[in-house]
Design an enzyme around this catalytic site. Structure first.
Site, PDB file in Angstrom:
ATOM      1  CG  ASP A  21       8.400 -24.474  39.793  1.00  0.00           C
ATOM      2  OD1 ASP A  21       8.219 -23.421  40.439  1.00  0.00           O
ATOM      3  OD2 ASP A  21       7.543 -24.951  39.008  1.00  0.00           O
ATOM      4  CG  HIS A  38      10.564 -17.523  47.434  1.00  0.00           C
ATOM      5  ND1 HIS A  38      10.519 -18.407  46.386  1.00  0.00           N
ATOM      6  CD2 HIS A  38       9.519 -16.672  47.261  1.00  0.00           C
ATOM      7  CE1 HIS A  38       9.480 -18.096  45.601  1.00  0.00           C
ATOM      8  NE2 HIS A  38       8.864 -17.052  46.116  1.00  0.00           N
ATOM      9  CG  LEU A 132      30.001 -25.910  41.327  1.00  0.00           C
ATOM     10  CD1 LEU A 132      29.658 -26.903  40.226  1.00  0.00           C
ATOM     11  CD2 LEU A 132      29.077 -26.126  42.531  1.00  0.00           C
TER      12      LEU A 132
HETATM   13  C1  IPE Z   1      10.417 -21.265  36.559  1.00  0.00           C
HETATM   14  O1  IPE Z   1       9.446 -21.392  37.517  1.00  0.00           O
HETATM   15  C2  IPE Z   1      11.330 -20.126  36.913  1.00  0.00           C
HETATM   16  C3  IPE Z   1      12.183 -20.347  38.054  1.00  0.00           C
HETATM   17  C4  IPE Z   1      12.323 -21.466  38.704  1.00  0.00           C
HETATM   18  C5  IPE Z   1      12.966 -19.208  38.439  1.00  0.00           C
HETATM   19  P1  IPE Z   1       8.029 -20.684  37.352  1.00  0.00           P
HETATM   20  O2  IPE Z   1       7.224 -21.077  38.537  1.00  0.00           O
HETATM   21  O3  IPE Z   1       8.204 -19.228  37.130  1.00  0.00           O
HETATM   22  O4  IPE Z   1       7.481 -21.334  36.011  1.00  0.00           O
HETATM   23  P2  IPE Z   1       6.006 -21.536  35.487  1.00  0.00           P
HETATM   24  O5  IPE Z   1       5.306 -20.218  35.686  1.00  0.00           O
HETATM   25  O6  IPE Z   1       5.400 -22.603  36.327  1.00  0.00           O
HETATM   26  O7  IPE Z   1       6.153 -21.927  34.073  1.00  0.00           O
HETATM   27  C1  IPE Z   2      10.328 -21.263  42.238  1.00  0.00           C
HETATM   28  O1  IPE Z   2       9.282 -21.474  43.099  1.00  0.00           O
HETATM   29  C2  IPE Z   2      11.133 -20.065  42.609  1.00  0.00           C
HETATM   30  C3  IPE Z   2      10.924 -18.905  41.734  1.00  0.00           C
HETATM   31  C4  IPE Z   2      10.273 -18.887  40.606  1.00  0.00           C
HETATM   32  C5  IPE Z   2      11.525 -17.669  42.184  1.00  0.00           C
HETATM   33  P1  IPE Z   2       7.856 -20.853  42.827  1.00  0.00           P
HETATM   34  O2  IPE Z   2       7.774 -19.531  43.522  1.00  0.00           O
HETATM   35  O3  IPE Z   2       7.551 -20.802  41.389  1.00  0.00           O
HETATM   36  O4  IPE Z   2       6.943 -21.895  43.571  1.00  0.00           O
HETATM   37  P2  IPE Z   2       5.553 -22.473  43.067  1.00  0.00           P
HETATM   38  O5  IPE Z   2       5.793 -23.032  41.711  1.00  0.00           O
HETATM   39  O6  IPE Z   2       4.607 -21.329  43.055  1.00  0.00           O
HETATM   40  O7  IPE Z   2       5.215 -23.494  44.070  1.00  0.00           O
HETATM   41 MG    MG Z   3       6.651 -22.126  40.100  1.00  0.00          MG
END
Ligand code: IPE
Ligand code: IPE
Ligand code: MG
Length: 241
Positions: A21, A38, A132
């Site tokens: 995240d 990303h 892995l």
């Molecule tokens: C969790 O991250 C999902 C992934 C890392 C794919 P999110 O950014 O979607 O989670 P929330 O919304 O903060 O719970």
């Molecule tokens: C996690 O990063 C990746 C995915 C959920 C695809 P985020 O896109 O949730 O990044 P933040 O949490 O908004 O910074």
């Molecule tokens: Mg996120």
């Protein structure tokens, strides 16, 4: 320098799961569009996969797209899938060199043809590797996984393939995406949130949790080593004494 210096090589977690995240915030902090985050996150994925191979982790489960992530703007969702296709096309040979096998967990049945094609191609290409195992969680939701398992078990009961008395935790585990794999020993979440966000709900019953404020694109091999070092300090009791 031996990067693995501070950890006990005989106590490497067999299965590490990561909620990757913080990509969006990483980009926003730099005045860039979220998708740039990303893209940077993919580089971390590459590094961490390679490092896990080197130190002898057996399973690495990466949360890449949740069943809730469809709520994001269409633009971001389609950019994420484009990046996925790009990653699979570009990296599969490198993964092969590292003896990695790729497995996908989540409901990929609704994905566009080109995405499904790349997923199948990557899986096929890497299927004989015995290093892995990377589980890429795509359109993954822990609750959906459990509901689907229940439906499959009911089908089995109706067709007399399963008898009701045989339904227990072990049997249930054979009906989820991670059938045949050990549960994660260590669950890491980057990006500073303290929640599970519908990830591996069944499997993390006794996983050790480790959180960091570091945003996923900045997550380094050193950070992973600290997580493993902390993990090795913990006493896992599984309800016993
Ligand atoms: C969790 O991250 C999902 C992934 C890392 C794919 P999110 O950014 O979607 O989670 P929330 O919304 O903060 O719970
Ligand atoms: C996690 O990063 C990746 C995915 C959920 C695809 P985020 O896109 O949730 O990044 P933040 O949490 O908004 O910074
Ligand atoms: Mg996120």
């Amino acid at each position: 320098m031996d990067e693995t210096m501070d950890i006990d090589g005989s106590k490497i977690p067999q299965h590490i799961a990561i909620i990757m995240d913080g990509n969006g915030r990483w980009a926003q902090k730099r005045g860039m569009p979220r998708t740039a985050g990303h893209r940077a996150g993919i580089k971390t994925v590459k590094r961490i996969i390679e490092f896990c191979s080197q130190i002898g982790v057996k399973y690495l489960t990466l949360y890449a797209f949740s069943t809730e992530n469809w709520k994001r703007p269409e633009r971001e969702v389609s950019a994420l899938f484009k990046l996925l296709v790009y990653y699979l096309r570009r990296e599969v040979m490198e993964l092969n060199k590292n003896n990695v096998r790729l497995n996908f967990i989540g409901d990929i049945s609704s994905f566009k043809d080109d995405v499904r094609f790349e997923i199948e191609r990557a899986k096929q290409l890497l299927k004989d590797n015995d290093g892995l195992i990377v589980n890429l969680a795509l359109n993954y939701g822990g609750r959906l996984e459990i509901v689907n398992a229940v439906k499959e078990i009911i089908k089995g009961v109706k067709s007399s393939k399963i008898s009701e008395e045989d339904i227990d935790e072990k049997l249930f585990s054979n009906y989820i995406y991670t059938a045949g794999m050990p549960d994660p020993d260590l669950l890491i979440r980057t990006g500073g949130e303290y929640r599970v966000s519908n990830f591996l709900l069944w499997q993390i019953a006794y996983s050790e949790l480790w959180y960091t404020d570091t945003l996923w694109p900045d997550f380094s091999e050193k950070d992973l080593l600290s997580a493993i070092a902390d993990y090795q300090e913990r006493e896992r009791r599984f309800g016993g004494l």
